[in-house]
Motif scaffolding. Structure first.
Motif, PDB file in Angstrom:
ATOM      1  N   ILE A 127      -6.484  11.637   3.841  1.00 31.78           N
ATOM      2  CA  ILE A 127      -6.274  11.095   2.603  1.00 31.78           C
ATOM      3  C   ILE A 127      -5.592  11.568   1.459  1.00 31.78           C
ATOM      4  O   ILE A 127      -4.848  11.029   0.804  1.00 31.78           O
ATOM      5  N   GLY A 128      -5.807  13.050   1.678  1.00 33.59           N
ATOM      6  CA  GLY A 128      -4.749  13.752   0.616  1.00 33.59           C
ATOM      7  C   GLY A 128      -5.016  15.175   0.736  1.00 33.59           C
ATOM      8  O   GLY A 128      -5.615  15.493   1.928  1.00 33.59           O
ATOM      9  N   PRO A 129      -3.923  16.216   0.126  1.00 34.46           N
ATOM     10  CA  PRO A 129      -4.061  17.609   0.429  1.00 34.46           C
ATOM     11  C   PRO A 129      -5.425  18.246   0.074  1.00 34.46           C
ATOM     12  O   PRO A 129      -5.379  19.155  -0.832  1.00 34.46           O
ATOM     13  N   GLY A 130      -6.700  17.660   0.100  1.00 33.93           N
ATOM     14  CA  GLY A 130      -7.741  18.128  -0.511  1.00 33.93           C
ATOM     15  C   GLY A 130      -8.152  17.518  -1.933  1.00 33.93           C
ATOM     16  O   GLY A 130      -7.176  16.607  -2.247  1.00 33.93           O
ATOM     17  N   ALA A 142     -12.240   6.109  -6.683  1.00 33.89           N
ATOM     18  CA  ALA A 142     -12.789   5.203  -5.970  1.00 33.89           C
ATOM     19  C   ALA A 142     -12.222   4.765  -4.770  1.00 33.89           C
ATOM     20  O   ALA A 142     -12.781   4.579  -3.567  1.00 33.89           O
ATOM     21  N   GLU A 143     -11.020   4.526  -4.762  1.00 36.74           N
ATOM     22  CA  GLU A 143     -10.134   4.025  -3.590  1.00 36.74           C
ATOM     23  C   GLU A 143     -10.096   5.025  -2.555  1.00 36.74           C
ATOM     24  O   GLU A 143     -10.156   4.874  -1.257  1.00 36.74           O
ATOM     25  N   ILE A 149     -14.099   6.562   3.862  1.00 40.26           N
ATOM     26  CA  ILE A 149     -15.308   5.820   4.582  1.00 40.26           C
ATOM     27  C   ILE A 149     -14.968   4.727   5.546  1.00 40.26           C
ATOM     28  O   ILE A 149     -15.326   4.884   6.556  1.00 40.26           O
ATOM     29  N   ASP A 150     -13.831   4.099   5.313  1.00 40.39           N
ATOM     30  CA  ASP A 150     -13.205   3.175   6.160  1.00 40.39           C
ATOM     31  C   ASP A 150     -12.615   4.022   7.456  1.00 40.39           C
ATOM     32  O   ASP A 150     -12.650   3.447   8.395  1.00 40.39           O
ATOM     33  N   PHE A 234     -13.216  14.764   1.139  1.00 36.09           N
ATOM     34  CA  PHE A 234     -12.546  13.433   2.070  1.00 36.09           C
ATOM     35  C   PHE A 234     -13.583  13.742   3.457  1.00 36.09           C
ATOM     36  O   PHE A 234     -13.881  12.629   4.025  1.00 36.09           O
ATOM     37  N   GLU A 235     -13.707  14.645   3.933  1.00 40.72           N
ATOM     38  CA  GLU A 235     -14.603  14.879   5.227  1.00 40.72           C
ATOM     39  C   GLU A 235     -16.042  14.531   5.289  1.00 40.72           C
ATOM     40  O   GLU A 235     -16.639  13.897   6.023  1.00 40.72           O
ATOM     41  N   ILE A 236     -16.622  14.647   4.001  1.00 41.98           N
ATOM     42  CA  ILE A 236     -17.961  14.236   3.720  1.00 41.98           C
ATOM     43  C   ILE A 236     -18.046  12.653   3.849  1.00 41.98           C
ATOM     44  O   ILE A 236     -18.961  12.012   4.220  1.00 41.98           O
TER      45      ILE A 236
END
Length: 344
Positions: A127-130, A142-143, A149-150, A234-236
């Motif tokens: 999703i991003g670098p942390g 939120a995005e 999640i998606d 992101f992992e959670i």
């Protein structure tokens, strides 16, 4: 992002059938203890007394956390990507335990601050670098939270099998998990915070103060998804999505330690019936995990003083699930074995 609707597993007629099948095995009533509870739970999840566990898998999600800038970890952030390399080289504890239990293992880059490039065995869903430093600003937009999640949901939608375990890797993620726990349960921060990768008493106190200050800064975040975006990783978030999808597919969810349980906490606040699908592998040695399990009314299978993460507790508990399924499928009944039952 559409959150799946999770149907409770309650089925009184099937529960009665499962109780009868379990009690008719050649053993005193209740003598297999928790294995009987697990067998019944799996039967209710799978909607049958002919239970099975095919193609078990563990997904390990890795990501970095901006809050490490606050000095809340005994290890540098670079350990996250270095451990991902260790997973890919099949040298970590989770590799050993998954291999010995014939369990498929998938490594997911959910947001590591490192560019791995195309790699065999690595699923890139970055999703991003942390995340950002939640001591100063929300960890995610939120995005981004919705995208994570998606992505977790989509990963599980591609898997076959009946049981899925969850693991994680991310320096700083016990801090994120403790913040989520506090915000979603109301348990004092001091009772949520632990040593993580090995902090001293002073380090634990500092971590507590960082979380308390961040909670005060972001007091407006109260709804589960807002709390996840503000304090999570992101992992959670990806694990929470994967869990929701797995429960919708009526898979058995094998829950690992503190961080994975914090992801489940978010998922359960969104869809409480997800807990019907969860088997809790162990109670970790991370301070706060027992309190979190108590909050979820969860009974862990193992107590081995683990605090490694990676999904190791899930892998170690997997043989107990096989035992529960196999006794229900293969054990003789009093009638078939011509063994006398207990006198009235």
């Amino acid at each position: 992002m559409t959150i799946p609707h999770i149907t409770p597993t309650r089925d009184d007629a099937l529960a009665t059938l499962l109780d009868k099948a379990i009690n008719n095995k050649t053993k005193p009533l209740g003598s297999l203890g928790v294995l009987e509870t697990v067998a019944k739970q799996i039967g209710l999840i799978q909607k049958t007394a002919q239970v099975e566990l095919a193609q078990p898998a563990i997904l390990v999600f890795a990501a970095d956390h901006g809050v490490v800038a606050e000095g809340i970890s005994a290890y540098p952030q670079s350990v996250t990507w270095q451990m991902v390399e260790n997973f890919l080289a099949k040298g970590a504890a989770i590799n050993v335990f998954a291999r010995q239990n014939d369990c498929a293992l998938y490594i997911v880059d959910a947001g590591v601050n490192h560019e791995f490039g195309p790699r065999d065995g690595l699923l890139s869903r970055k999703i991003g670098p942390g995340t950002r430093n939640f001591a100063a600003e929300p960890a995610m937009t939120a995005e981004q939270c919705g995208a994570a999640i998606d992505a977790g949901m989509a990963l599980v939608a591609e898997l076959d099998g009946d049981v899925i375990g969850f693991g994680e890797m991310g320096i700083g993620n016990t801090t994120a998990a403790a913040a989520l726990m506090h915000k979603l349960t109301g348990i004092p921060v001091a009772e949520c915070v632990g040593a993580g990768t090995g902090l001293t008493a002073d380090g634990i106190l500092h971590k507590q103060h960082v979380i308390e200050a961040a909670v005060a800064r972001h007091a407006g975040a109260t709804e589960p998804l807002d709390v996840l975006a503000t304090f999570g990783g992101f992992e959670i978030a990806m694990i929470a999505g994967a869990m929701l999808q797995a429960a919708e597919r009526r898979m058995v969810l094998l829950i690992d330690g503190f961080i994975v349980t914090s992801a489940l906490l978010v998922a359960a606040r969104l869809q409480p019936a997800i807990l019907d699908y969860c088997i809790f592998s162990h109670c970790s040695d991370e301070s706060g995990h027992q309190r979190l399990l108590d909050n979820l009314h969860a009974r862990p299978l193992l107590r081995l003083d683990l605090r490694l993460g990676e999904g190791t507790g899930s892998a170690l508990a997997l043989p107990l699930l096989h035992a529960a399924v196999n006794f229900l499928r293969e054990m003789a009944t009093f009638e078939s074995a011509q063994v006398s039952e207990k006198s009235a």
